[in-house]
Design a protein around this motif. Structure first.
Motif, PDB file in Angstrom:
ATOM      1  N   ALA A 761       0.828  -1.224   0.000  1.00  0.00           N
ATOM      2  CA  ALA A 761       0.000   0.000   0.000  1.00  0.00           C
ATOM      3  C   ALA A 761       0.854   1.262   0.000  1.00  0.00           C
ATOM      4  N   ASP A 762       2.034   1.242   0.632  1.00  0.00           N
ATOM      5  CA  ASP A 762       2.873   2.437   0.724  1.00  0.00           C
ATOM      6  C   ASP A 762       3.914   2.522  -0.383  1.00  0.00           C
ATOM      7  N   HIS A 763       3.851   1.632  -1.392  1.00  0.00           N
ATOM      8  CA  HIS A 763       4.822   1.644  -2.472  1.00  0.00           C
ATOM      9  C   HIS A 763       4.128   1.813  -3.816  1.00  0.00           C
ATOM     10  N   GLU A 764       4.857   2.358  -4.749  1.00  0.00           N
ATOM     11  CA  GLU A 764       4.351   2.512  -6.124  1.00  0.00           C
ATOM     12  C   GLU A 764       4.762   1.268  -6.919  1.00  0.00           C
ATOM     13  N   ILE A 765       3.815   0.614  -7.558  1.00  0.00           N
ATOM     14  CA  ILE A 765       4.058  -0.612  -8.316  1.00  0.00           C
ATOM     15  C   ILE A 765       3.881  -0.316  -9.800  1.00  0.00           C
ATOM     16  N   ARG A 766       4.837  -0.718 -10.608  1.00  0.00           N
ATOM     17  CA  ARG A 766       4.744  -0.550 -12.069  1.00  0.00           C
ATOM     18  C   ARG A 766       5.020  -1.912 -12.699  1.00  0.00           C
ATOM     19  N   VAL A 767       4.076  -2.384 -13.524  1.00  0.00           N
ATOM     20  CA  VAL A 767       4.174  -3.679 -14.197  1.00  0.00           C
ATOM     21  C   VAL A 767       4.234  -3.448 -15.690  1.00  0.00           C
ATOM     22  N   ASP A 768       5.247  -3.969 -16.345  1.00  0.00           N
ATOM     23  CA  ASP A 768       5.428  -3.817 -17.791  1.00  0.00           C
ATOM     24  C   ASP A 768       5.527  -5.208 -18.406  1.00  0.00           C
ATOM     25  N   LEU A 769       4.386  -5.750 -18.809  1.00  0.00           N
ATOM     26  CA  LEU A 769       4.332  -7.064 -19.439  1.00  0.00           C
ATOM     27  C   LEU A 769       3.834  -6.896 -20.862  1.00  0.00           C
ATOM     28  N   PRO A 770       4.656  -7.157 -21.878  1.00  0.00           N
ATOM     29  CA  PRO A 770       4.212  -7.000 -23.283  1.00  0.00           C
ATOM     30  C   PRO A 770       3.029  -7.912 -23.588  1.00  0.00           C
ATOM     31  N   GLY A 771       2.184  -7.464 -24.519  1.00  0.00           N
ATOM     32  CA  GLY A 771       0.984  -8.233 -24.864  1.00  0.00           C
ATOM     33  C   GLY A 771       1.275  -9.485 -25.652  1.00  0.00           C
ATOM     34  N   ASN A 772       2.449  -9.578 -26.268  1.00  0.00           N
ATOM     35  CA  ASN A 772       2.764 -10.762 -27.078  1.00  0.00           C
ATOM     36  C   ASN A 772       3.576 -11.808 -26.330  1.00  0.00           C
TER      37      ASN A 772
END
Length: 898
Positions: A761-772
């Motif tokens: 909750a106290d952290h920023e999460i960034r997910v980068d998963l390509p669609g292919n």
């Protein structure tokens, strides 16, 4: 403290070592005298009565039945051990039973006549060996001894009395006595007792008076006994002086060297050296020089080996030297060892021989420089028996025949060359003859070559110098030619023979070195006692050309046969006791020795750095050759290599066990630490929050909700900890095999983010998963656990409001997933250690909570899927964990949009 005042450690520890040795080994008290009948046994029994009166346990092991009434009366009141009866050639012999003494184990055991030779069939050949075993068992022994039974005085007493005493003891046994009591009686009183029948029966007494018991003999023996007792008292005084003045240890100033050869007179020289070394309190060395490179089985080497065994029994260090000159080799060795005195035997040589060829005594005296040389007059101890047939002598006789043939061949060649006018010059003819002499010298030695030189001069004179076919010469200058030809021939013979001897010696040394190298190489390539023993046994069998058996000490069970189960050695009943004795005493025993000589093999100890590990047994046709100095040194070196290999293997096993125990202890400590902290903290929070909910009825709704959330959060944390412990145990046991299915990576990542949404909750999460991205063939629950553990690890080690990223990409047939944060990163050098169980790095943002199992579980799961995971620090700050999973070639394709 100055160097003069500083205590020497060895001197300080010497009394301690002596006291410790005394505690382990029984004491020996010797009632010492100069002849039979002076009252040694009576004095021993009289002193024993006083000990019994003082309350000590005293038992008679054996007292010689001399039919002396006074002595027999003194035995009354003592407990006596039963004697051992041995049948020998129709006669029943009564001997001391050493096993009965070991079983009874009294405080003091009385054993009469220390130098007695036991009957055939006894456990030991000599009674002093029985006493030695009793002392090793911790039993105190009192015994009696006459001066004529001391080994180094044997020849001196033989000269005085005309009687050679056959029953002797090594000087080391006498010197090892803890107490010496001199029993004395004047010769007049002894002769009076003898005439009165108090020593022997009348007929025996009359014979003794005519032979041994003469006043002059007794007076000389009495003086010798006084000297031995005085030497012993001097030794005791010096020992006490060292104990009181440990800062001034004794330093040996003299060192003796005795020259050992095949002559029978060498035994006298060795005994003289032992007495001189004892008087000077100096170490001594027995040295022999091998000039001819003779094999160990030659008569010369066998006689030298016999003398070496005598020197070793008397306490000398033995060494075999190789050189071209006996005197120069001995003196070079003496100077390198700081020898101050050389003892050499005086040989009987005709004057003409000494004038022409010199003698060893003259050479040593001339070249000795500052070293003192003592020339000992020797006499043959026994008449030499006619020489037996020796194959080597026939071979040497054939050498003279071949040398004669070589000269005749050179004569034919010279005639042929002269007939074809190739050797009209007499110098060329001489060279042909010298070539024959050189061949004879190189192939057959010095003697045949000298014969060839004489024949060459004679034939050259008769056949090639005018007037022909007579020994007369027409020109006196030919005499010079003959002399030069003879000298050159003898010189060539000497040099060629010396070269041949050096080649033979080098070949023998090369064989020994090669054998030791090969044994060491083979032992270094195997491990385990069974393989080491088998390797050593096979190699030793090849070296000695006979049977080999190897016994190893098996704890309290004693020696056990490890190699040679099918050999004659293993089937012989004396072999196992011989191996046990060798291991217990660290000495050679068996055939051709004084200990257990009825064994079929020679036994040598396998001595390690800490203890004796076992025994080697050798059975060969000529077993005496194994005791030759060079052969014995080689076998002892082989035994040492085996001992080192066995110790190395044992140390490796112990090190592995210690490492396993250390790892177990580390895991146990880490687990206890984890349980004490990570279980105690959630349980305490749950107990406190639940107690507050139960006891406080006036709480408002927000407070109740907060307490309930605390209970739920800590219960969830406790559940994850228990799941990690259970999951780790399953993975290590191989019970958690992946249940692989085709999964969408985005769904697995999303499920993991949902499970720990409160922690994130106290952290920023960034997910980068390509669609292919392709589907992944994994166990979805296990891979989800990997992401949960990695995200929890990032939360613990990064402060709030920082970024955590999850990125994935395809690299050929690998799926690469990176979980990164922007925290402090991984400590230098801990990139691999953080995947170890219970390892927790410092600098955590959550105050140190966590079991240290999360990353270990991640690695185990990824490896179970055939992939790998690694950790590293990012260039921009923070840590990143890279997961690589293999992608099957026949994977289905799917496109994710939205």
């Amino acid at each position: 403290m100055s160097d003069i005042e500083r205590p020497v450690p060895d001197a300080l520890l010497s009394p301690v070592h002596s006291a410790a040795a005394g505690l382990r080994r029984g004491s020996l008290k010797v009632f010492f005298g100069y002849a039979a009948g002076i009252g040694k046994t009576y004095s021993m029994l009289e002193a024993a009565k006083k000990e019994v009166a003082a309350g000590r346990d005293v038992v008679i092991g054996y007292v010689e039945p001399h039919a002396r009434p006074d002595t027999q009366a003194m035995t009354a009141g003592f407990e006596s051990l039963p004697v051992k009866e041995i049948e020998y050639r129709g006669v029943t012999l009564r001997e001391f039973d050493v096993d009965a003494g070991l079983a009874r184990r009294p405080d003091i055991l009385l054993v009469d006549e220390l130098a007695h030779t036991n009957a055939t069939g006894s456990k030991y050949e000599k009674r002093w060996q029985d006493v030695d075993e009793l002392r090793n068992a911790g039993i105190n022994v009192w015994t009696t001894l006459n001066v004529q039974h001391i080994e180094t005085l044997n020849d001196v007493i033989g000269q005085i009395t005309g009687v050679i005493v056959r029953e002797t003891i090594p000087d080391r046994v006498f010197d090892s006595a803890d107490e010496l009591e001199l029993v004395d009686l004047t010769p007049e009183e002894l002769l009076e007792r003898l005439r009165d029948g108090k020593v022997y029966l009348p007929q025996q007494a009359q014979h003794a008076l005519q032979k041994f018991f003469q006043k002059g003999n007794l007076t000389a023996l009495r003086e010798l006994s006084f000297r031995q007792a005085a030497r012993r008292v001097h030794t005791d005084v010096e020992t006490a002086r060292r104990e009181r003045s440990a800062r001034q240890p004794w330093a040996t100033a003299d060192r003796l060297l005795v020259c050992v050869g095949p002559s029978p007179t060498t035994a006298r020289v060795i005994r003289t050296a032992r007495r001189m070394a004892t008087a000077l309190d100096a170490p001594w060395v027995a040295a022999s020089v091998d000039l001819d490179g003779q094999p160990p089985s030659s008569p010369v080497q066998q006689q030298v080996a016999e003398h070496f065994r005598l020197a070793e029994r008397l306490g000398a260090e033995t060494v075999t030297l190789a050189g071209t000159s006996m005197a120069a080799t001995l003196l070079d060795y003496a100077r390198t060892r700081n020898v101050t005195k050389i003892l050499i035997g005086k040989t009987h040589q005709p004057r003409w021989r000494r004038f022409l060829f010199g003698s060893l005594v003259d050479e040593v005296l001339e070249q000795s420089g500052s070293i003192d040389v003592y020339v000992i007059h020797g006499e043959q101890e026994e008449k030499a028996s006619p020489p037996a047939f020796v194959p080597g002598r026939t071979i040497r006789s054939m050498g003279y025949l071949w040398s004669t043939i070589a000269v005749l061949a050179a004569t034919l060649i010279a005639f042929g060359l002269r007939s074809f006018q190739f050797a009209e010059s007499e110098a060329n003819t001489v060279m042909v003859f010298l070539a024959g002499v050189a061949w004879a010298a190189f192939r057959h030695g010095r003697g045949p070559a000298i014969l060839a030189s004489l024949l060459a001069v004679l034939i050259f004179d008769v056949c090639f110098v005018p007037p022909y076919y007579t020994i007369a010469v027409s020109d006196s200058e030919y005499v010079i030619t003959f002399a030069v030809m003879l000298v050159i021939g003898v010189l060539v013979a000497t040099l060629a023979a010396r070269l041949r001897s050096q080649i033979e010696s080098s070949r023998l040394r090369e064989q020994r070195t090669s054998a030791l190298y090969e044994l060491g190489r083979r032992l270094s390539s195997v491990s385990g006692n069974a393989f080491l023993v088998a390797t050593a046994g096979t190699r030793l069998t090849e070296l000695v050309g006979g049977e080999v058996a190897i016994y190893l000490q098996a704890g309290d069970r004693g020696p056990e046969l490890e190699f040679g189960a099918n050999s004659t050695i293993a089937r012989h009943p004396v072999s196992l006791p011989a191996a046990r004795w060798v291991i217990d005493h660290d000495q050679v025993a068996g055939a051709t020795t004084n200990t257990l000589p009825n064994a079929v093999a020679l036994f040598m100890p396998v001595v390690g750095s800490q203890k004796t590990l076992g025994a080697l047994a050798f059975r060969v046709p000529e077993i005496g050759r194994l005791l030759a100095p060079d052969q014995r040194q080689m076998l002892e070196a082989c035994a040492s290599q085996l001992a080192l290999a066995l110790e190395r293997d044992q140390l490796a096993v112990e090190a592995a066990e210690a490492r396993i125990e250390a790892e177990k202890e580390s895991v146990r400590s880490s687990l206890l630490s984890s349980v004490s902290h990570d279980l105690k903290t959630p349980l305490a929070a749950i107990a406190g929050a639940s107690g507050s909910l139960l006891e406080s009825e006036g709480l408002d709704e927000p407070t109740r909700r907060e307490l309930a959330e605390t209970v739920a959060e800590e219960a969830s944390r406790l559940n994850r900890l228990l799941e990690n412990l259970l999951q780790m145990s399953k993975l290590e046991a191989g019970a958690a095999a992946p249940n692989r299915q085709w999964h969408v990576l985005e769904e697995i990542v999303g499920s993991a983010l949902h499970r720990i949404r409160r922690e994130l909750a106290d952290h920023e999460i960034r997910v980068d998963l390509p669609g292919n991205l392709p589907l992944v063939f994994v166990d979805g629950l296990l891979l989800e656990q990997v992401f949960v553990n990695l995200l929890e690890n990032a939360v613990r080690y990064t402060p709030g409001q920082t970024l955590i990223t999850i990125v994935a990409a395809v690299d050929e047939n690998l799926l690469r997933i990176v979980v990164a944060d922007t925290g402090p990163g991984i400590p230098a050098g801990a990139e691999e250690r953080i995947f170890d169980k219970f390892y927790r790095a410092a600098g955590r943002a959550d105050g140190g909570r966590g079991s240290g199992l999360g990353l270990a579980i991640c690695r185990a799961i990824i490896q179970a899927h055939g992939g790998r995971i690694r950790a590293a620090n990012r260039a921009t700050g923070g840590a990143e964990f890279t997961i690589q999973l293999p992608l099957p070639e026949d994977r289905p394709q799917v496109n994710i949009t939205g």
